[in-house]
Design a protein around this motif. Structure first.
Motif, PDB file in Angstrom:
ATOM      1  N   VAL A  77      37.907  16.681 -33.055  1.00  0.00           N
ATOM      2  CA  VAL A  77      39.131  16.187 -32.423  1.00  0.00           C
ATOM      3  C   VAL A  77      40.367  16.709 -33.153  1.00  0.00           C
ATOM      4  N   LEU A  78      40.356  16.632 -34.473  1.00  0.00           N
ATOM      5  CA  LEU A  78      41.515  17.099 -35.236  1.00  0.00           C
ATOM      6  C   LEU A  78      41.713  18.608 -35.068  1.00  0.00           C
ATOM      7  N   ALA A  79      40.630  19.359 -34.983  1.00  0.00           N
ATOM      8  CA  ALA A  79      40.741  20.808 -34.781  1.00  0.00           C
ATOM      9  C   ALA A  79      41.374  21.120 -33.423  1.00  0.00           C
ATOM     10  N   ILE A  80      40.987  20.397 -32.392  1.00  0.00           N
ATOM     11  CA  ILE A  80      41.597  20.591 -31.068  1.00  0.00           C
ATOM     12  C   ILE A  80      43.089  20.299 -31.145  1.00  0.00           C
ATOM     13  N   ASN A  81      43.445  19.200 -31.812  1.00  0.00           N
ATOM     14  CA  ASN A  81      44.853  18.814 -31.886  1.00  0.00           C
ATOM     15  C   ASN A  81      45.675  19.788 -32.720  1.00  0.00           C
ATOM     16  N   ARG A  82      45.075  20.345 -33.766  1.00  0.00           N
ATOM     17  CA  ARG A  82      45.797  21.327 -34.591  1.00  0.00           C
ATOM     18  C   ARG A  82      45.991  22.644 -33.846  1.00  0.00           C
ATOM     19  N   LYS A  95      39.398  13.812 -24.036  1.00  0.00           N
ATOM     20  CA  LYS A  95      38.307  14.123 -23.096  1.00  0.00           C
ATOM     21  C   LYS A  95      37.036  14.493 -23.857  1.00  0.00           C
ATOM     22  N   GLU A  96      37.194  15.261 -24.930  1.00  0.00           N
ATOM     23  CA  GLU A  96      36.037  15.623 -25.758  1.00  0.00           C
ATOM     24  C   GLU A  96      35.439  14.381 -26.421  1.00  0.00           C
ATOM     25  N   LEU A  97      36.295  13.503 -26.891  1.00  0.00           N
ATOM     26  CA  LEU A  97      35.845  12.265 -27.523  1.00  0.00           C
ATOM     27  C   LEU A  97      35.060  11.415 -26.524  1.00  0.00           C
ATOM     28  N   PHE A  98      35.571  11.301 -25.314  1.00  0.00           N
ATOM     29  CA  PHE A  98      34.907  10.529 -24.258  1.00  0.00           C
ATOM     30  C   PHE A  98      33.522  11.105 -23.953  1.00  0.00           C
ATOM     31  N   ARG A  99      33.439  12.412 -23.881  1.00  0.00           N
ATOM     32  CA  ARG A  99      32.155  13.049 -23.586  1.00  0.00           C
ATOM     33  C   ARG A  99      31.157  12.849 -24.733  1.00  0.00           C
ATOM     34  N   GLU A 100      31.672  12.845 -25.943  1.00  0.00           N
ATOM     35  CA  GLU A 100      30.796  12.577 -27.090  1.00  0.00           C
ATOM     36  C   GLU A 100      30.280  11.141 -27.030  1.00  0.00           C
ATOM     37  N   PHE A 132      33.891   2.665 -38.823  1.00  0.00           N
ATOM     38  CA  PHE A 132      34.843   3.712 -38.464  1.00  0.00           C
ATOM     39  C   PHE A 132      36.227   3.098 -38.288  1.00  0.00           C
ATOM     40  N   ASP A 133      37.197   3.595 -39.018  1.00  0.00           N
ATOM     41  CA  ASP A 133      38.571   3.104 -38.905  1.00  0.00           C
ATOM     42  C   ASP A 133      39.266   3.885 -37.798  1.00  0.00           C
ATOM     43  N   SER A 134      39.169   3.388 -36.582  1.00  0.00           N
ATOM     44  CA  SER A 134      39.672   4.131 -35.439  1.00  0.00           C
ATOM     45  C   SER A 134      41.199   4.214 -35.404  1.00  0.00           C
ATOM     46  N   PHE A 135      41.902   3.212 -35.959  1.00  0.00           N
ATOM     47  CA  PHE A 135      43.368   3.297 -35.980  1.00  0.00           C
ATOM     48  C   PHE A 135      43.817   4.395 -36.936  1.00  0.00           C
ATOM     49  N   GLU A 136      43.157   4.513 -38.078  1.00  0.00           N
ATOM     50  CA  GLU A 136      43.480   5.595 -39.021  1.00  0.00           C
ATOM     51  C   GLU A 136      43.169   6.948 -38.392  1.00  0.00           C
ATOM     52  N   PHE A 137      42.064   7.029 -37.684  1.00  0.00           N
ATOM     53  CA  PHE A 137      41.701   8.255 -36.979  1.00  0.00           C
ATOM     54  C   PHE A 137      42.774   8.615 -35.945  1.00  0.00           C
ATOM     55  N   LYS A 139      45.953   7.846 -36.023  1.00  0.00           N
ATOM     56  CA  LYS A 139      47.139   8.338 -36.738  1.00  0.00           C
ATOM     57  C   LYS A 139      46.944   9.781 -37.197  1.00  0.00           C
ATOM     58  N   GLN A 140      45.741  10.109 -37.672  1.00  0.00           N
ATOM     59  CA  GLN A 140      45.451  11.486 -38.087  1.00  0.00           C
ATOM     60  C   GLN A 140      45.527  12.443 -36.896  1.00  0.00           C
ATOM     61  N   ALA A 141      45.029  11.998 -35.749  1.00  0.00           N
ATOM     62  CA  ALA A 141      45.037  12.842 -34.550  1.00  0.00           C
ATOM     63  C   ALA A 141      46.463  13.117 -34.095  1.00  0.00           C
ATOM     64  N   VAL A 142      47.306  12.099 -34.122  1.00  0.00           N
ATOM     65  CA  VAL A 142      48.714  12.281 -33.737  1.00  0.00           C
ATOM     66  C   VAL A 142      49.400  13.226 -34.706  1.00  0.00           C
ATOM     67  N   GLN A 143      49.146  13.049 -35.983  1.00  0.00           N
ATOM     68  CA  GLN A 143      49.740  13.926 -36.991  1.00  0.00           C
ATOM     69  C   GLN A 143      49.261  15.367 -36.810  1.00  0.00           C
ATOM     70  N   ALA A 144      47.972  15.557 -36.556  1.00  0.00           N
ATOM     71  CA  ALA A 144      47.430  16.903 -36.357  1.00  0.00           C
ATOM     72  C   ALA A 144      48.041  17.568 -35.125  1.00  0.00           C
ATOM     73  N   ALA A 145      48.315  16.766 -34.095  1.00  0.00           N
ATOM     74  CA  ALA A 145      48.905  17.294 -32.862  1.00  0.00           C
ATOM     75  C   ALA A 145      50.394  17.576 -33.020  1.00  0.00           C
ATOM     76  N   ASP A 146      51.000  17.025 -34.081  1.00  0.00           N
ATOM     77  CA  ASP A 146      52.427  17.198 -34.347  1.00  0.00           C
ATOM     78  C   ASP A 146      53.272  16.762 -33.152  1.00  0.00           C
ATOM     79  N   LEU A 147      52.881  15.605 -32.578  1.00  0.00           N
ATOM     80  CA  LEU A 147      53.594  15.042 -31.434  1.00  0.00           C
ATOM     81  C   LEU A 147      54.346  13.790 -31.864  1.00  0.00           C
ATOM     82  N   THR A 148      55.344  13.441 -31.078  1.00  0.00           N
ATOM     83  CA  THR A 148      56.139  12.245 -31.347  1.00  0.00           C
ATOM     84  C   THR A 148      55.841  11.210 -30.274  1.00  0.00           C
ATOM     85  N   LEU A 149      55.534  10.000 -30.724  1.00  0.00           N
ATOM     86  CA  LEU A 149      55.255   8.908 -29.789  1.00  0.00           C
ATOM     87  C   LEU A 149      56.548   8.354 -29.191  1.00  0.00           C
TER      88      LEU A 149
END
Length: 196
Positions: A77-82, A95-100, A132-137, A139-149
């Motif tokens: 997931v982080l690789a896709i977002n980066r 979508k990849e996460l859902f399929r997994e 699994f700390d899904s909230f931390e995950f 936050k990492q995904a948003v940071q990797a995507a470099d997007l603003t909420l």
């Protein structure tokens, strides 16, 4: 009396890798309870004694397997977002996460009797390790995507968690539609609405 063959570190690593792959396959196909050490050993081409030199219990192998799956999924997931730092890229990672999740129900449906029989055999420190700390995950995904909420992180997390929880309705949805197509459309709309 001949002595037992000694496994090299490379042998141990290869056997652990193979047992992990088999464990994942069997967990998906049969569940925790119906996956036996004997079956895993037979398929890996090792003795039960060799298994116990590597893992004190069946649960140790299963715990290691779930940690490896979670790590692999996080990295994917982080690789896709980066690599695609866009809203579309973030939606694709969802979508990849859902399929997994669809292919590995034990990752999201932890309240089944099968998963609970696994967890009840674990010591508390192992439970904490595999939790699994899904909230931390998130936050990492948003940071990797470099997007603003556009909204508060906790609200965005809640929205995307609710979206992923639609996996629980897949049997109902599958009767009338392609549940992947439904999820993909919702992911596109929601991701677009929560990011600038």
């Amino acid at each position: 009396m001949p002595s037992k063959p000694v496994l090299s570190d490379a042998d141990k690593k290869a056997i652990r890798k193979r047992l992990g792959e088999l464990c994942e396959e069997c967990w998906i196909a049969h569940g925790y309870k119906k996956t036996s050490i004997k079956n895993l050993c037979d398929n890996a081409g090792i003795s039960i004694g060799t298994f116990y030199t590597l893992y004190p219990t069946k649960e140790d192998l299963f715990s290691e397997t779930i940690e490896r799956i979670e790590k692999r999924l996080t990295e994917k997931v982080l690789a896709i977002n980066r690599s695609s730092q866009t809203k579309e890229g973030f939606a694709q990672s969802m979508k990849e996460l859902f399929r997994e999740y669809d292919s590995k129900p034990f990752l999201y449906n932890v309240n089944t009797p099968d998963f609970q029989s696994f967890v009840t055999k674990l010591p508390e420190e192992t439970i904490q390790k595999i939790k699994f700390d899904s909230f931390e995950f998130f936050k990492q995904a948003v940071q990797a995507a470099d997007l603003t909420l556009k909204i508060e992180p906790s609200q965005a997390y809640g929205i995307l968690s609710a979206l992923l929880s639609t996996i629980n309705a897949k049997e109902t949805l599958a009767v009338t539609c392609d549940y992947f197509a439904v999820f993909d459309r919702m992911a596109d709309i929601l991701v677009s609405s929560i990011f600038e």
